[in-house]
Scaffold this motif. Structure first.
Motif, PDB file in Angstrom:
ATOM      1  N   ASN A  47       0.809  -1.227   0.000  1.00 43.00           N
ATOM      2  CA  ASN A  47       0.000   0.000   0.000  1.00 43.00           C
ATOM      3  C   ASN A  47       0.840   1.274   0.000  1.00 43.00           C
ATOM      4  N   VAL A  48       1.890   1.299   0.823  1.00 40.27           N
ATOM      5  CA  VAL A  48       2.668   2.532   0.953  1.00 40.27           C
ATOM      6  C   VAL A  48       3.630   2.731  -0.216  1.00 40.27           C
ATOM      7  N   ALA A  49       3.803   1.686  -1.056  1.00 37.28           N
ATOM      8  CA  ALA A  49       4.772   1.779  -2.158  1.00 37.28           C
ATOM      9  C   ALA A  49       4.107   2.018  -3.512  1.00 37.28           C
ATOM     10  N   LEU A  50       2.798   2.157  -3.549  1.00 34.66           N
ATOM     11  CA  LEU A  50       2.090   2.294  -4.828  1.00 34.66           C
ATOM     12  C   LEU A  50       2.554   3.496  -5.652  1.00 34.66           C
ATOM     13  N   PRO A  51       2.774   4.666  -5.060  1.00 35.06           N
ATOM     14  CA  PRO A  51       3.250   5.793  -5.878  1.00 35.06           C
ATOM     15  C   PRO A  51       4.580   5.512  -6.576  1.00 35.06           C
ATOM     16  N   GLN A  52       5.498   4.848  -5.880  1.00 34.52           N
ATOM     17  CA  GLN A  52       6.789   4.534  -6.483  1.00 34.52           C
ATOM     18  C   GLN A  52       6.653   3.502  -7.609  1.00 34.52           C
ATOM     19  N   MET A  53       5.780   2.528  -7.417  1.00 37.94           N
ATOM     20  CA  MET A  53       5.525   1.540  -8.471  1.00 37.94           C
ATOM     21  C   MET A  53       4.922   2.208  -9.705  1.00 37.94           C
ATOM     22  N   LYS A  54       4.021   3.130  -9.480  1.00 39.61           N
ATOM     23  CA  LYS A  54       3.387   3.840 -10.588  1.00 39.61           C
ATOM     24  C   LYS A  54       4.421   4.610 -11.397  1.00 39.61           C
ATOM     25  N   ALA A  55       5.310   5.311 -10.719  1.00 37.28           N
ATOM     26  CA  ALA A  55       6.325   6.101 -11.421  1.00 37.28           C
ATOM     27  C   ALA A  55       7.338   5.209 -12.133  1.00 37.28           C
ATOM     28  N   SER A  56       7.668   4.070 -11.536  1.00 37.65           N
ATOM     29  CA  SER A  56       8.694   3.203 -12.099  1.00 37.65           C
ATOM     30  C   SER A  56       8.216   2.412 -13.308  1.00 37.65           C
ATOM     31  N   GLY A 164      -0.475  -7.216   9.385  1.00 35.98           N
ATOM     32  CA  GLY A 164      -0.869  -6.067   8.574  1.00 35.98           C
ATOM     33  C   GLY A 164      -0.138  -4.807   8.997  1.00 35.98           C
ATOM     34  N   VAL A 165       0.026  -4.632  10.312  1.00 39.10           N
ATOM     35  CA  VAL A 165       0.757  -3.477  10.827  1.00 39.10           C
ATOM     36  C   VAL A 165       2.222  -3.551  10.432  1.00 39.10           C
ATOM     37  N   VAL A 166       2.817  -4.726  10.614  1.00 40.43           N
ATOM     38  CA  VAL A 166       4.215  -4.914  10.234  1.00 40.43           C
ATOM     39  C   VAL A 166       4.395  -4.655   8.741  1.00 40.43           C
ATOM     40  N   GLY A 167       3.408  -5.064   7.938  1.00 39.48           N
ATOM     41  CA  GLY A 167       3.479  -4.829   6.497  1.00 39.48           C
ATOM     42  C   GLY A 167       3.572  -3.354   6.167  1.00 39.48           C
ATOM     43  N   LEU A 168       2.768  -2.539   6.848  1.00 35.45           N
ATOM     44  CA  LEU A 168       2.810  -1.098   6.603  1.00 35.45           C
ATOM     45  C   LEU A 168       4.165  -0.501   6.996  1.00 35.45           C
ATOM     46  N   ILE A 169       4.690  -0.936   8.140  1.00 31.62           N
ATOM     47  CA  ILE A 169       5.976  -0.416   8.604  1.00 31.62           C
ATOM     48  C   ILE A 169       7.106  -0.874   7.689  1.00 31.62           C
ATOM     49  N   ILE A 303      -9.024   3.103   5.268  1.00 35.14           N
ATOM     50  CA  ILE A 303      -9.563   4.460   5.439  1.00 35.14           C
ATOM     51  C   ILE A 303      -8.703   5.277   6.394  1.00 35.14           C
ATOM     52  N   ALA A 304      -8.304   4.681   7.506  1.00 34.69           N
ATOM     53  CA  ALA A 304      -7.472   5.427   8.460  1.00 34.69           C
ATOM     54  C   ALA A 304      -6.126   5.798   7.849  1.00 34.69           C
ATOM     55  N   THR A 305      -5.579   4.907   7.036  1.00 41.13           N
ATOM     56  CA  THR A 305      -4.314   5.214   6.366  1.00 41.13           C
ATOM     57  C   THR A 305      -4.476   6.377   5.398  1.00 41.13           C
ATOM     58  N   LEU A 306      -5.577   6.397   4.652  1.00 37.89           N
ATOM     59  CA  LEU A 306      -5.842   7.520   3.744  1.00 37.89           C
ATOM     60  C   LEU A 306      -6.000   8.826   4.518  1.00 37.89           C
ATOM     61  N   TYR A 307      -6.683   8.772   5.647  1.00 40.88           N
ATOM     62  CA  TYR A 307      -6.865   9.975   6.472  1.00 40.88           C
ATOM     63  C   TYR A 307      -5.513  10.521   6.935  1.00 40.88           C
ATOM     64  N   HIS A 313      -1.229  14.496   6.281  1.00 40.66           N
ATOM     65  CA  HIS A 313       0.007  14.577   5.485  1.00 40.66           C
ATOM     66  C   HIS A 313       1.170  13.804   6.114  1.00 40.66           C
ATOM     67  N   TYR A 314       0.887  12.628   6.669  1.00 35.48           N
ATOM     68  CA  TYR A 314       1.948  11.740   7.126  1.00 35.48           C
ATOM     69  C   TYR A 314       2.633  11.128   5.904  1.00 35.48           C
ATOM     70  N   ASN A 315       3.948  10.876   6.006  1.00 30.49           N
ATOM     71  CA  ASN A 315       4.596  10.137   4.922  1.00 30.49           C
ATOM     72  C   ASN A 315       4.388   8.637   5.154  1.00 30.49           C
ATOM     73  N   SER A 316       4.900   7.798   4.238  1.00 31.41           N
ATOM     74  CA  SER A 316       4.635   6.367   4.310  1.00 31.41           C
ATOM     75  C   SER A 316       5.183   5.735   5.587  1.00 31.41           C
ATOM     76  N   LEU A 317       6.364   6.146   5.998  1.00 30.86           N
ATOM     77  CA  LEU A 317       6.963   5.574   7.195  1.00 30.86           C
ATOM     78  C   LEU A 317       6.220   6.024   8.455  1.00 30.86           C
ATOM     79  N   GLN A 318       5.856   7.299   8.530  1.00 27.20           N
ATOM     80  CA  GLN A 318       5.098   7.797   9.681  1.00 27.20           C
ATOM     81  C   GLN A 318       3.752   7.082   9.800  1.00 27.20           C
ATOM     82  N   THR A 319       3.120   6.823   8.651  1.00 26.06           N
ATOM     83  CA  THR A 319       1.839   6.131   8.655  1.00 26.06           C
ATOM     84  C   THR A 319       1.984   4.724   9.226  1.00 26.06           C
ATOM     85  N   GLY A 320       3.022   4.019   8.801  1.00 26.15           N
ATOM     86  CA  GLY A 320       3.240   2.679   9.312  1.00 26.15           C
ATOM     87  C   GLY A 320       3.565   2.659  10.795  1.00 26.15           C
ATOM     88  N   LEU A 321       4.420   3.564  11.223  1.00 24.78           N
ATOM     89  CA  LEU A 321       4.818   3.601  12.630  1.00 24.78           C
ATOM     90  C   LEU A 321       3.649   3.956  13.542  1.00 24.78           C
TER      91      LEU A 321
END
Length: 488
Positions: A47-56, A164-169, A303-307, A313-321
């Motif tokens: 989930n947190v890597a989708l923008p990078q996959m899209k660009a690559s 699931g939490v570990v996956g996000l982190i 939904i909470a991750t999107l919020y 405006h959390y970044n991907s790492l902040q969201t996971g942590l």
């Protein structure tokens, strides 16, 4: 204790009065739990890597969603077939096949040079996960008798809850470090290690597992029906419930599953999904409740991750942590839950857990555009974590309680089907409400931040309602402890 006595304890786990938990049991549990981590963590890690996959790889917006959905469609579609395959071909054998397939798909996904290859490999990963997931629960039900089984499934459930939490982190760390490809490549050495552990420590399947007939037509109908239903649900979250791409697969899938009931009950000599399973109160109640609880978990992570990312405006790492406290709560209460189940029974524990989770989801609805981490994220997610911990173990335990040994694979697959399809359906409903309300607010001139927040608030309220409904379906569960004393 000598090695011969250890082997005897492993070989005769059903005699609870003579069961002794040995070092080998711990190693078997570690192997099964590690296998379970692989298939659950890969749902969240991308989930947190989708923008990078899209660009690559040059994904379109619609195509990008299939990095997630391709995995879910294959996973949900093949679960029943793979669960039954374990009952017939052998649980250890099917687990090893799934691990091998998952390894190859992970390597190919990590080396993908175009979007199509990545999506296809995500589907193959999902098929591998469908082979792995039901086998992990079925193996625990086979290895451990009733008392110790509660302890083993508690550990299994704790790992599933935190994966699931570990996956996000982990996804955030790998994406910001070596790059998104390592989200898949890291699976390769880990999975190989699990394969070695399974070969060394898990008991070989009985020789007669290969001699039973297989309901091929039922397998085709079930796989096609489940795949189309999951596909339709996924499409609903993208194109809407009225779109042809949603209605057509849903209708065909429901018709196929309807015929499957007729086929399994009157035609098949050795059915893929024995309807006798649904005569077991624990199985029926567990699956109905798991579908609703699964929707709550999907809403939380999505939904909470999107919020957090789009409003705060959390970044991907902040969201996971931000989910680390949730994982700690899940681990803590996973140790307590077996004792509660042994004392009060599955029904009471699940009912209370569902209510607590619903309250936590409702608390998320108070978050605003300038939400506080402590008040609007940490507090509610901890409450939800307590509720989830009180529901996941008892439902997993109830799903295989009272089921004959030769049906535990399909019963384990069934509870996972309920979790995946229930979660996907619940998320589609919630996402539709949220998107519709946000659109309405934007059209009225509301700022984007407020419109998004109001839409997420509606999503959390609907999620809370779904979890509250789980408290009612929990009444289908038996009042007394479901053969799972926590004292083992």
């Amino acid at each position: 204790m000598t090695d011969s006595r250890q082997d005897e304890a492993v070989a005769t786990p059903r005699a609870e009065q003579t069961f002794v938990w040995t070092r080998r049991h711990t190693l078997m549990l570690a192997v099964v739990a590690a296998a379970h981590i692989l298939d659950t963590i890969d749902i969240a890690i991308v989930n947190v890597a989708l923008p990078q996959m899209k660009a690559s790889l040059g994904f379109s917006e619609a195509g990008l969603s299939w990095v997630v959905n391709g995995y879910l469609v294959a996973f949900g579609g093949f679960l029943l077939l793979c669960g039954r395959a374990g009952d017939i071909l052998g649980k250890r054998r099917v687990l090893l096949i799934g691990l091998a397939l998952f390894t190859v798909a992970s390597l190919a996904a990590g080396l993908a040079t175009d979007a199509t290859t990545l999506v296809v490999m995500r589907g193959v990963q999902g098929a591998g996960a469908a082979l792995i997931s039901p086998m992990t629960l079925a193996l625990l039900a086979t290895i451990f008798p009733d008392g110790p089984r509660a302890k083993a499934i508690a550990i299994w459930g704790m790992i599933s809850g935190v994966s699931g939490v570990v996956g996000l982190i982990l996804g955030g760390l790998l994406t910001t470090g070596p790059g998104w490809r390592w989200i898949f490549l890291i699976n390769v050495p880990v999975t190989i290690a699990v394969i070695v552990g399974a070969v060394v420590w898990l008991e070989r399947d009985p020789a007669n597992t290969r001699r039973r007939p297989f309901d091929l037509l039922g397998a085709i109908i079930a796989t096609a029906g489940m795949t189309l239903v999951v596909l339709g649900i996924v499409q609903a979250s993208q194109a809407g419930w009225g779109a042809a791409s949603t209605i057509v697969p849903l209708v065909i899938g429901v018709v196929l599953l309807g015929y499957l009931v007729l086929h399994e009950g009157r035609v098949a000599k050795d059915p893929l999904l024995p309807l006798s399973l649904f005569k077991i109160p624990t199985v029926t109640g567990a699956n109905a409740t798991q579908a609703l609880v699964g929707s709550g978990m999907f809403v939380l992570f999505y939904i909470a991750t999107l919020y957090q990312q789009e409003v705060l405006h959390y970044n991907s790492l902040q969201t996971g942590l931000a989910y680390v406290p949730l994982s700690l709560v899940l681990m803590g209460f996973a140790k307590l839950t077996p004792k509660l189940v042994g004392t009060y029974g599955v029904r009471a524990v699940v009912l209370v857990g569902a209510i607590i989770a619903a309250v936590g989801m409702g608390l998320l609805a108070f978050a605003g555009t300038d939400g506080s981490f402590l008040v609007n994220i940490l507090g509610p997610t901890i409450v939800i974590g307590v509720g989830m911990a009180l529901t996941f173990l008892p439902l997993s335990l109830a799903a295989v309680t009272g089921v004959p040994a030769d049906g535990r694979g399909v019963a384990s697959g069934l509870i996972n089907v309920s979790r995946i399809t229930g979660g996907a359906l619940g998320l589609s409903i919630v996402a539709a409400f949220a998107a519709g309300y946000t659109k309405q607010k934007l059209e009225s001139g509301t700022s984007a931040a407020i419109a998004l927040t109001d839409g997420f608030r509606i999503a959390f309220i609907v999620g809370a309602v779904l979890l509250a409904l789980a408290a009612f379906t929990a009444l289908l569960l038996p009042r007394k402890p479901a053969g799972a004393a926590a004292k083992g």
